[in-house]
Enzyme design. Structure first.
Site, mmCIF file in Angstrom:
data_model
loop_
_atom_site.group_PDB
_atom_site.id
_atom_site.type_symbol
_atom_site.label_atom_id
_atom_site.label_comp_id
_atom_site.label_asym_id
_atom_site.label_seq_id
_atom_site.Cartn_x
_atom_site.Cartn_y
_atom_site.Cartn_z
ATOM 1 N N ASP A 172 26.818 -8.353 43.137
ATOM 2 C CA ASP A 172 28.078 -7.866 43.695
ATOM 3 C C ASP A 172 27.804 -7.130 45.004
ATOM 4 O OD1 ASP A 172 29.362 -8.730 41.390
ATOM 5 O OD2 ASP A 172 29.075 -6.817 40.371
ATOM 6 N N GLU A 226 28.130 -1.738 30.259
ATOM 7 C CA GLU A 226 29.596 -1.772 30.286
ATOM 8 C C GLU A 226 30.136 -2.012 28.865
ATOM 9 O OE1 GLU A 226 30.972 -3.278 34.626
ATOM 10 O OE2 GLU A 226 30.146 -4.865 33.380
ATOM 11 N N GLU A 238 24.042 -0.405 36.827
ATOM 12 C CA GLU A 238 24.477 -1.637 37.495
ATOM 13 C C GLU A 238 23.931 -1.714 38.908
ATOM 14 O OE1 GLU A 238 28.707 -2.303 37.776
ATOM 15 O OE2 GLU A 238 28.381 -4.173 38.861
ATOM 16 N N GLU A 239 23.695 -0.571 39.514
ATOM 17 C CA GLU A 239 23.290 -0.559 40.921
ATOM 18 C C GLU A 239 21.784 -0.641 41.135
ATOM 19 O OE1 GLU A 239 25.624 -1.095 42.907
ATOM 20 O OE2 GLU A 239 27.190 -0.681 41.443
ATOM 21 N N ASP A 280 29.635 3.050 45.548
ATOM 22 C CA ASP A 280 28.738 2.608 44.464
ATOM 23 C C ASP A 280 27.426 3.368 44.538
ATOM 24 O OD1 ASP A 280 30.178 0.515 43.126
ATOM 25 O OD2 ASP A 280 29.757 -0.831 44.796
ATOM 26 N N LEU A 320 30.094 3.229 38.913
ATOM 27 C CA LEU A 320 31.412 3.075 39.544
ATOM 28 C C LEU A 320 32.000 1.727 39.131
ATOM 29 C CD1 LEU A 320 33.158 4.856 41.417
ATOM 30 C CD2 LEU A 320 32.609 3.242 43.217
ATOM 31 N N ASP A 321 32.718 1.759 38.013
ATOM 32 C CA ASP A 321 33.347 0.547 37.516
ATOM 33 C C ASP A 321 34.626 0.264 38.308
ATOM 34 O OD1 ASP A 321 34.174 -1.493 35.532
ATOM 35 O OD2 ASP A 321 35.732 -0.024 35.101
ATOM 36 N N ASP A 378 27.345 2.196 34.199
ATOM 37 C CA ASP A 378 27.966 1.608 35.388
ATOM 38 C C ASP A 378 28.592 2.790 36.112
ATOM 39 O OD1 ASP A 378 29.394 0.443 37.354
ATOM 40 O OD2 ASP A 378 30.522 -0.943 36.090
#
Ligand code: FDP
Length: 334
Positions: free
Chosen positions: A64, A278, A93-94, A70, A116-117, A114
């Site tokens: 992404d 998540e 996630e990052e 983020d 910053l969802d 995560d």
């Protein structure tokens, strides 16, 4: 404002007292989560004024595009947990790999997050979230943070989310029900606003990116046709509510009942959402509130993690609505 209001920190301490031998470590982590959430609420609120909207120009571990927020959210959450010395590693996630923080015996936990969802919502003032799951690791396995994460299949010791919407709300479970806290910005405190949250057994809304309906399994298309048929006796049609942020849509289903689903499609053959940071934390929380979470065929919390960024289909929300989705997917309803 009455001093009888229950702050997040007091609630955390009261839950700690339910475990007479508890060392207070999980409490410390939850307090840090609350602190990180306040920083993020403040920075998200003023991001447009301080040049923190927009893209960085990089892609994250799962392909992404990364937003400035983020990166900021990731750094904030990782630092807040790393400071405690209680966390061996962080999966985010990052981050491409597990971030190794400590091998000491005191570092008994792994954080999966995560930070910053719903980041496609950043530049349009839409809902955003932070999802977290705190897992106890097997310290006897030495310094194997990746193994610790992949061995995790059981329920996290604490899980939840922060939702940055019209207000900032922190919802969590540490195994004693689910409670929600609203940030009073002037006091700088999260205050108990949603005690003992229970997910209604059925809802009247569904959340899904139905633009992809043509790519979904025909049985899922039948499920949507069923939901949108008019039948007042069974509460249909269901209304469509889709915010673009998983946290926002799961929160609605948790409070009012309903269902969120993200099935596989040709661009996301395994599903889009990530199991470890998540789906599993949200599944643990929703199940604790009496709801249900699966990939359409099996419980999310029973799916073994094969890699830290593994994707799975997700169906989550009211127990009856999720069970009906599963029955449609199996072809038992039409
Ligand atoms: P995003 O990519 O913006 O971070 O976490 C993934 C997620 O958002 C969910 O929050 C959201 O429900 C979903 O993806 C949105 O995906 P679509 O744009 O494909 O609907």
């Amino acid at each position: 404002m009455s001093t009888r209001a229950v702050t997040l920190n007091r609630h955390i301490l009261e839950e700690e007292r339910l475990h007479p031998g508890a060392a207070g470590e999980l409490s410390e982590l939850l307090v840090q989560l609350g602190y990180a959430a306040k920083i993020l609420a403040r920075e998200i609120g003023r991001a447009a004024l301080v040049g923190r909207l927009g893209l960085v120009g990089e892609k994250n571990a799962t392909g992404d595009s990364q937003k400035k927020l983020d990166i900021f959210a990731n750094d904030t959450v990782v630092e807040a947990f790393a400071q405690t010395g209680l966390v061996a590693g962080v999966v985010s996630e990052e981050l491409d790999e597990v971030k190794q923080i400590s091998c000491e015996g005191k570092a008994k936990y792994i954080l999966c997050t995560d930070p910053l969802d719903g980041s496609s919502n950043t530049d349009t003032n839409g809902a955003l979230g932070t999802i977290f799951g705190i897992y106890r690791r097997d310290v006897s396995c030495g310094c194997d943070q990746l193994g610790d994460v992949l061995r995790q299949r059981a329920t996290p010791v604490a899980a939840g989310y922060v939702m940055y919407g019209t207000s900032t709300l922190l919802v969590y479970t540490s195994g004693h029900g689910v409670a929600g806290f609203t940030l009073d910005r002037e006091l700088g405190e999260f205050l108990l606003s949603h005690e003992n949250i229970r997910c209604p057994e059925r809802g009247r809304t569904y959340s899904a990116n139905v633009a992809r309906i043509g790519d979904w399994h025909p049985n899922i298309r039948r499920f949507i046709e069923h939901l949108t048929q008019t039948d007042p006796a069974s509460g249909r049609p269901y209304s469509l509510r889709y915010s673009g942020a998983l946290v926002g849509d799961v929160h609605r289903s948790l409070i009012e009942g309903g269902i969120y689903f993200y099935p596989p499609d040709p661009s996301h053959p395994e599903g889009k959402l990530r199991l470890v940071y998540e789906c599993a934390p949200l599944a643990a929380l929703v199940e604790m509130a009496g709801g249900r979470a699966s990939d359409g065929r099996q419980r999310i919390l029973d799916i073994p993690a094969e890699n830290i960024h593994q994707r799975v289909p997700l169906v989550i929300g009211s127990v009856e609505d999720v069970a009906l989705y599963e029955a449609f997917l199996r072809g038992e309803e039409s």
